[in-house]
Design an enzyme around this catalytic site. Structure first.
Site, short mmCIF file in Angstrom:
data_model
loop_
_atom_site.label_atom_id
_atom_site.label_comp_id
_atom_site.label_asym_id
_atom_site.label_seq_id
_atom_site.Cartn_x
_atom_site.Cartn_y
_atom_site.Cartn_z
N ASP A 203 -32.27 -13.91 -89.27
CA ASP A 203 -33.40 -12.97 -89.16
C ASP A 203 -32.92 -11.60 -88.68
OD1 ASP A 203 -36.41 -12.59 -88.95
OD2 ASP A 203 -35.81 -12.11 -86.90
N GLU A 266 -31.19 -11.48 -93.56
CA GLU A 266 -32.32 -10.58 -93.84
C GLU A 266 -31.87 -9.15 -93.55
OE1 GLU A 266 -36.91 -9.55 -92.60
OE2 GLU A 266 -35.43 -9.98 -91.07
C1 NOJ Z 1 -38.22 -10.53 -89.77
C2 NOJ Z 1 -39.13 -11.69 -90.04
O1 NOJ Z 1 -39.09 -12.00 -91.41
C3 NOJ Z 1 -40.48 -11.29 -89.56
O2 NOJ Z 1 -41.49 -12.18 -89.96
C4 NOJ Z 1 -40.42 -11.16 -88.07
O3 NOJ Z 1 -41.67 -10.73 -87.56
C5 NOJ Z 1 -39.33 -10.16 -87.65
N1 NOJ Z 1 -38.10 -10.36 -88.37
C6 NOJ Z 1 -39.02 -10.28 -86.19
O4 NOJ Z 1 -38.33 -11.49 -85.96
#
Ligand code: NOJ
Ligand code: CA
Length: 532
Positions: A203, A266
């Site tokens: 993430d 991500e």
């Molecule tokens: C990216 C995640 O996909 C999202 O849903 C989240 O709120 C943020 N990172 C913080 O972890």
């Protein structure tokens, strides 16, 4: 090129499950692991190769699991460790892999590490997070903004310092420069690898390290009032810092101690920056998530150019990937319309590289309007109206029973009003449904290595058409997609356009012979098996 020389995560297709919304096993209105277990047969029938679960770890749920208070447990709302072990076993027994979501950048403010860190300036864990004094005249140490609105700095009155949070104030950022943090987090990854997890989606990984000099971010000259307030500044000192790369290389070395595990990241960055996350001096991520199809206007010329530029920029040996939807972005069927969503599906599943399907997109789920009293996502409050992500997180639509068969309780988010007709049961045996289209495309990808691991060649096309070739040995496929709503003729001087239709997004012209030119109906995509 042979399929055997490619690893499962290169050949396969990933399916993202948002666990709160997939299937409720105990009727408390929230999806859970037993629910997912009960739907594994469906996923096997659909033909996906791996499931990625958004976070299932213990969490106060300030950001619905993206605020982790224990990296090596399961939140009781989702089930138990036994449920999890069973899920891994049963998925593996069906030939499916299981990926977890590793929230590396920040913890929950209720994580024992943070409670300890904020307890005093002398705490041995003080340096596990990012603490700073107020600016000389008072107020936050610098101008850094939270992606979810407001300053990224939160004042802690008890100890008289600010802590940094890239997201909610309930999500304090870890200090990844600290070797003890690195060790503790890598131990957590090891814990799950040892339990049989096949990889992680990391993430917010481009946020992992912040500027050591805490320099102010510069104003964004292209900021538009419709953008989220976070984009008022260019986050050059808070994201994509060079020190991230050795940390990712360390995670990769850990993954490489195991067999065929995958690290996906991500990363929302321009593609020139994105590709650096495959690794600079050493290997880093296997798949830095490529979000271009999520972000670009749905324009054929622009998308074909994007595909070609991405292919050209990939470092040697780097494996591509494509994403059409996730739990943070509007649903594809709402963004481009139901008819084009089929074309988008054919694009996703015939491009070179690993596709990720977001749950519900296979039945054409749309954004759901959430009445103010039902809003759940805190971002709707912190970043402002319209920035919340509830519309794309509504419960999976299984059948026409109350609450679409998702729960017999009170669902945590409202169901889409279209569920009585738009659901898995209604589409399963419909030879023309978007679910059937997904299933056919997934089966075809599996049967024809040209479509998964084969080479990609862009072909000239004009206006609203995109065309490309996929090839592996003797097998050659031409894909032509009509992004427009009018009939279009495709002719190509570069290839001998002889063959037959293998699949149309209309699911009705298989076997039709093609010779020299090809007519596409409005919003139609076709795969032609070439013989010429
Ligand atoms: C990216 C995640 O996909 C999202 O849903 C989240 O709120 C943020 N990172 C913080 O972890
Ligand atoms: Ca439940």
């Amino acid at each position: 090129m042979s399929a055997e020389r490619h690893l499962w995560w290169q050949r396969g297709v990933i399916y993202q499950i948002y666990p709160r919304s997939f299937m409720d096993g105990n009727d408390d209105g929230i999806g859970d692991l037993p629910g997912i277990l009960s739907r594994l047969d469906y996923l096997e029938w659909l033909g996906v190769d791996a499931i990625w679960l958004s976070p299932i770890f213990p969490s106060p749920m300030a950001d619905f699991g993206y605020d982790v208070s224990d990296y090596v447990g399961i939140d009781p709302v989702f089930g138990t460790m036994e449920d999890f072990d069973r899920l891994v076993r049963e998925a593996h027994a069906r030939g499916m892999r299981v990926l977890l979501d590793f929230v590396a950048n920040h913890t929950s403010d209720q994580h024992p590490w943070f409670l300890e860190s904020r307890s005093s300036r002398q705490s041995p864990k003080r340096d596990w997070y990012i603490w700073r004094d107020a600016a000389p005249g008072g107020g936050p140490p610098n101008n850094w903004l939270s992606a979810f609105g407001g300053s990224a700095w939160e004042w802690d009155a008890e100890t008289g310092q600010y802590y940094f949070h890239a997201f909610l104030k309930e999500q304090p950022d870890l200090n990844w420069r600290n070797p003890d943090v690195q060790r503790a987090m890598l131990d957590a990854m090891r814990f799950w690898f040892d339990r049989g997890v096949d990889g992680f989606r990391l993430d917010a990984i481009w946020h992992l390290i912040k500027d050591g000099q805490f320099r102010d971010n510069p104003p964004n000259p292209d900021y538009k009032p419709t953008d989220s307030p976070y984009h008022r500044l260019l986050p050059v000192f808070t994201t994509d810092r060079p020190e991230i790369h050795p940390v990712l290389a360390m995670m990769r070395r850990l993954a490489d101690e195991y067999d065929e595990r995958v690290l996906i990241g991500e990363i929302y960055l321009p593609v020139e920056r994105l590709v650096t996350y495959y690794g600079l001096s050493e290997p880093e991520l296997h798949l830095p998530y490529n979000f271009q199809l999520l972000l670009l206007p749905w324009d054929a010329r622009r998308i074909q150019a994007t595909i070609d530029v991405y292919e050209a920029l990939l470092p040697s040996g780097a494996w591509p990937n494509w994403v059409l939807g996730n739990h943070d972005r509007p649903r594809i069927a709402s963004r481009v319309g139901r008819a084009q969503a089929r074309v988008a599906t054919m694009l996703l599943l015939t491009l070179r590289g690993t596709p990720t399907i977001y749950y519900g997109d296979e039945i054409g789920m749309v954004n759901v309007e959430i009445p103010p009293e039902a809003i759940q996502d805190p971002v709707e409050r912190t970043a402002g109206r319209g920035f919340g992500r509830d519309p794309e997180r509504t419960p999976m639509q299984w059948d026409s029973a109350p609450n679409a068969g998702f729960t017999r309780g009170q669902p945590w988010l409202p169901l889409s009003p279209d569920y009585p007709t738009c659901n898995v049961e209604a589409q399963r045996d419909d030879p023309r449904s978007i679910l059937t289209l997904h299933r056919r495309l997934l089966a075809l990808r599996r049967a024809e290595p040209a479509l998964s691991i084969g080479s990609y060649r862009s072909l000239p096309a004009e206006g609203e058409l995109i065309a490309y070739l996929r090839e592996d040995g003797e097998r050659r496929f031409l894909i032509v997609l009509n992004f427009g709503h009018w009939v279009r003729r495709y002719a190509c001087g570069q290839i001998d356009l002889r063959g037959s239709v293998v699949l149309s997004t209309y699911l009705d012209r298989e076997g039709e012979m093609v010779d020299r030119d090809l007519l596409l109906r409005p919003d139609e995509g076709v795969i032609i098996g070439l013989t010429g």
